[in-house]
Design an enzyme around this catalytic site. Structure first.
Site, PDB file in Angstrom:
ATOM      1  N   HIS A 196       0.653  -1.313  -0.029  1.00 28.84           N
ATOM      2  CA  HIS A 196      -0.043   0.051   0.078  1.00 28.84           C
ATOM      3  C   HIS A 196       0.852   1.167  -0.042  1.00 28.84           C
ATOM      4  O   HIS A 196       0.705   2.282  -1.049  1.00 28.84           O
ATOM      5  CB  HIS A 196      -1.029   0.122   1.040  1.00 28.84           C
ATOM      6  CG  HIS A 196      -1.742   1.240   1.349  1.00 28.84           C
ATOM      7  ND1 HIS A 196      -2.547   1.721   0.524  1.00 28.84           N
ATOM      8  CD2 HIS A 196      -1.475   2.170   2.233  1.00 28.84           C
ATOM      9  CE1 HIS A 196      -2.846   3.026   1.056  1.00 28.84           C
ATOM     10  NE2 HIS A 196      -2.310   3.227   2.281  1.00 28.84           N
ATOM     11  N   HIS A 208       3.931   6.923   5.370  1.00 35.69           N
ATOM     12  CA  HIS A 208       2.752   7.604   5.716  1.00 35.69           C
ATOM     13  C   HIS A 208       1.828   6.742   6.852  1.00 35.69           C
ATOM     14  O   HIS A 208       1.170   7.346   7.482  1.00 35.69           O
ATOM     15  CB  HIS A 208       1.826   7.994   4.811  1.00 35.69           C
ATOM     16  CG  HIS A 208       1.131   6.967   4.019  1.00 35.69           C
ATOM     17  ND1 HIS A 208       1.300   6.262   2.951  1.00 35.69           N
ATOM     18  CD2 HIS A 208      -0.251   6.728   4.280  1.00 35.69           C
ATOM     19  CE1 HIS A 208       0.435   5.325   2.744  1.00 35.69           C
ATOM     20  NE2 HIS A 208      -0.688   5.623   3.567  1.00 35.69           N
ATOM     21  N   GLU A 248       1.541   4.928  14.146  1.00 34.77           N
ATOM     22  CA  GLU A 248       0.412   4.465  14.823  1.00 34.77           C
ATOM     23  C   GLU A 248      -0.328   5.354  15.534  1.00 34.77           C
ATOM     24  O   GLU A 248      -1.337   5.684  15.458  1.00 34.77           O
ATOM     25  CB  GLU A 248       0.563   3.094  15.321  1.00 34.77           C
ATOM     26  CG  GLU A 248       1.172   2.055  14.537  1.00 34.77           C
ATOM     27  CD  GLU A 248       0.172   1.263  13.587  1.00 34.77           C
ATOM     28  OE1 GLU A 248      -0.848   0.898  14.500  1.00 34.77           O
ATOM     29  OE2 GLU A 248       0.166   1.138  12.618  1.00 34.77           O
ATOM     30  N   ASP A 249       0.577   5.666  16.483  1.00 36.93           N
ATOM     31  CA  ASP A 249      -0.180   6.489  17.776  1.00 36.93           C
ATOM     32  C   ASP A 249       0.846   7.703  17.996  1.00 36.93           C
ATOM     33  O   ASP A 249       1.161   8.119  17.397  1.00 36.93           O
ATOM     34  CB  ASP A 249      -0.587   5.491  18.736  1.00 36.93           C
ATOM     35  CG  ASP A 249      -1.676   5.962  19.434  1.00 36.93           C
ATOM     36  OD1 ASP A 249      -2.364   7.127  19.122  1.00 36.93           O
ATOM     37  OD2 ASP A 249      -2.257   5.165  20.469  1.00 36.93           O
ATOM     38  N   ASP A 281      -3.131   8.442  -1.207  1.00 37.88           N
ATOM     39  CA  ASP A 281      -3.567   7.177  -0.219  1.00 37.88           C
ATOM     40  C   ASP A 281      -5.037   7.003  -0.589  1.00 37.88           C
ATOM     41  O   ASP A 281      -5.193   5.695  -0.698  1.00 37.88           O
ATOM     42  CB  ASP A 281      -3.327   7.851   1.146  1.00 37.88           C
ATOM     43  CG  ASP A 281      -3.823   7.010   2.318  1.00 37.88           C
ATOM     44  OD1 ASP A 281      -3.421   5.709   2.078  1.00 37.88           O
ATOM     45  OD2 ASP A 281      -4.306   7.431   2.989  1.00 37.88           O
ATOM     46  N   ASP A 335     -20.027  15.045 -25.638  1.00 41.13           N
ATOM     47  CA  ASP A 335     -18.385  14.829 -25.206  1.00 41.13           C
ATOM     48  C   ASP A 335     -18.333  13.496 -24.936  1.00 41.13           C
ATOM     49  O   ASP A 335     -17.281  13.543 -23.736  1.00 41.13           O
ATOM     50  CB  ASP A 335     -17.952  16.193 -24.330  1.00 41.13           C
ATOM     51  CG  ASP A 335     -18.862  16.112 -23.180  1.00 41.13           C
ATOM     52  OD1 ASP A 335     -19.944  15.589 -23.026  1.00 41.13           O
ATOM     53  OD2 ASP A 335     -18.170  16.876 -22.105  1.00 41.13           O
TER      54      ASP A 335
HETATM   55 MN    MN Z   1      -2.596   4.689   4.072  1.00 39.29          MN
END
Ligand code: MN
Length: 575
Positions: A48, A72, A76-77, A138, A260
């Site tokens: 990802h 990115h 986590e925290d 993302d 279009d």
């Molecule tokens: Mn992500």
């Protein structure tokens, strides 16, 4: 995936040795951080961030932003991971990763909060256009893989949020290509019936259209050659499903009025050529009245520039042409992100007129242009990308991710009262981003604020010196006033009245009712009989609300028949 394999997928260009070292370090760090994590699809999680970073790279952003995209999802925290990123990758990348993490914490409430305030908040929390771009990429990848999410309601919620917030933010930043991709991906989850209907209809109509345009294109090419205009690119582009559906709604679902479905796009060198091409098309084919749109002279609010015309083409069929320069084309697809591509390609910027309605787009363009003209160094330019459009408001978050909108300079006490007066009234401490903070510290957009309360805790008068919202100020004032009142009363000593009376039947009752009619509260009443003396005395103690009370009581008692004297004093002991 190994670093070597990843590197091969990066766009071939402009990366220096240092850039590649940075990207390799970020790649390895992210791979380690997501080790053994899986996505719903069963894929390794690291795929990802890799996909997101490649999209960011494709748009043409710098190595720092690509590195931040790789990283990115590693925070986590609270704090720890971010510290590590700051240590290894520096302040800039940590800032970008932190921004993405903060945007992730926003919760979308649909009905409760207006979509508009959500969009603003998105931008305010992101703080930097690069953070917004990472978030859009993302979300694009999450939408591409949404079908592997096993919960239908969640799929629908995410798709709705994508349409309302993400696609709209992309549109505002002029990133038409990303906007259209987000919309089409969300479309099938939010309006499945409509989506499949559109898909079916387009599949029926498209091939015929494409075969037809195969006949138009060579004619255009030949004509351009003859006039000596060099086209960089001529291609037929099918309209995106979602915007097609929107347009159909406006046109009463009448496919015959959609000219279009497939438009012909002609990309040329400069603006003069654009008008040249327009004239040439009109010379050849008759334009439909009222369908010529000059978005070069009058750009769309998001900065979109192009010439559009619709003509009766071969066999009288109607065809839409879109003519634009390469730079306009890049800007239409990538919006403000296009700047990086131009920086790298070293192309000069033409003076483009901007719709003043969208002041901040204009301002960004201005920044870009002074950057290109060398009036701004690249650090200043990056600094200018920090979004500062909501100067007077900040957006902070509750630990659950609810967004609280406060004036700039607001403190955690303002925040506490905004949540609930009970929370404000009993606040004992504030945690900002997981750390204890003083009540008077200013909050910033994206801060996560938690208020600690205690039942026996009360507001302090001192808070009035730093709170910014009238809501907090009013609550504190009310409390302080009540307390002051209570203290005054507590300090007030009882007043004693000593009344000398004749010894007559009923006089005690008369004096009592005189006192009662004065509306004061009697604390105590005693009567004394003085041995052989004809007179008796009554001692009354009470707490007056004001000085008037004292005079009023005295006057009333004096009027009672048989009262000889009334003496008033504080704790006077006349007897
Ligand atoms: Mn992500």
């Amino acid at each position: 995936m190994t670093w070597i394999e990843y590197k091969k997928q990066l766009p071939k260009s402009h990366f220096s040795k240092e850039d590649l070292n940075l990207l390799e370090a970020a790649f390895l760090y992210a791979t380690k951080a997501h080790e053994r994590q899986k996505r719903h699809s069963g894929d390794d999680y690291i795929l990802h961030p890799i996909a997101v970073s490649l999209k960011v790279a494709e748009i043409g952003l710098d190595s720092q932003t690509i590195a931040a995209a790789l990283l990115h999802d590693t925070v986590e925290d609270k704090g720890a991971e971010l510290k590590e990123i700051r240590k290894r990758f520096g302040e800039n990348i940590a800032f970008l990763v932190d921004g993405v993490t903060k945007v992730d914490k926003l919760r979308y409430h649909g009905v409760e909060r207006t979509v508009e305030s959500m969009r603003k908040m998105f931008l305010a929390v992101a703080k930097d256009v690069r953070v917004v771009i990472i978030k859009l990429c993302d979300r694009l990848h999450n939408m591409e893989t949404l079908s592997s999410l096993p919960y239908p309601e969640k799929r629908e919620r995410i798709a709705k949020e994508t349409l309302d917030i993400y696609a709209s933010v992309a549109d505002r930043l002029g990133m038409g290509e990303i906007k259209a991709q987000l919309e089409d991906l969300a479309f099938r989850y939010v309006y499945p019936d409509e989506y499949f209907w559109i898909e079916e209809e387009v599949k029926k109509r498209l091939p015929e259209r494409e075969i037809y345009l195969e006949r138009v294109m060579p004619i255009i090419k030949k004509e351009l050659n003859r006039e000596g205009i060099k086209a960089l690119e001529i291609h037929a582009r099918a309209k995106h499903y979602y915007s097609l559906w929107k347009k159909l709604q406006r046109y009463d679902m009448d496919w015959e009025r959609i000219f279009d479905l497939v438009a012909v796009r002609i990309i040329i060198h400069d603006v003069n050529d654009a008008y040249g091409v327009l004239g040439l098309i009109h010379k050849h084919w008759k334009p439909l009245p009222g369908r010529i749109k000059d978005y070069i002279a009058l750009p769309k609010p998001n900065g979109y520039q192009s010439l559009h015309t619709t003509v009766f083409c071969i066999d009288g069929q109607i065809v839409e042409f879109q003519i634009r320069t390469e730079e306009m084309h890049k800007e239409a697809e990538f919006g403000i992100a296009a700047h990086w591509m131009w920086e790298h390609a070293g192309k000069p910027k033409e003076g483009a007129s901007i719709n003043p309605k969208l002041a901040w787009v204009a301002q960004l363009k201005e920044w870009q242009s002074s950057f290109r003209k060398g009036k701004m160094n690249s650090e200043d330019f990056l600094e200018s990308l920090k979004i500062d459009f909501f100067k007077d408001r900040i957006f902070v978050l509750t630990p659950k991710g609810d967004v609280i909108d406060l004036p700039e300079g607001a403190t955690s006490i303002d925040f506490a009262y905004h949540i609930h007066s009970e929370i404000g009234d009993h606040a004992v401490g504030a945690k900002v981003n997981g750390k204890m903070s003083s009540f008077d510290a200013e909050l910033h957009s994206g801060d996560v604020v938690e208020i600690l309360t205690k039942k026996n805790q009360h507001p302090s008068r001192e808070w009035l010196t730093f709170v910014k919202t009238s809501m907090a100020r009013n609550h504190i004032r009310r409390y302080v006033r009540e307390q002051t009142g209570k203290i005054l009363l507590r300090k007030q000593e009882p007043i004693e009245i000593v009344v000398e009376i004749e010894d007559r039947v009923g006089i005690l009752k008369d004096v009592s009712s005189a006192i009662a009619s004065s509306g004061i509260s009697i604390k105590d009443i005693e009567s004394h009989v003085r041995g052989d003396n004809a007179y008796a005395s009554i001692k009354i103690s009470f707490i007056p609300h004001s000085k008037d009370d004292i005079h009023r009581v005295r006057a009333r008692i004096k009027r009672v028949k048989g009262v000889q004297s009334v003496k008033i004093g504080r704790r006077e002991r006349t007897i």
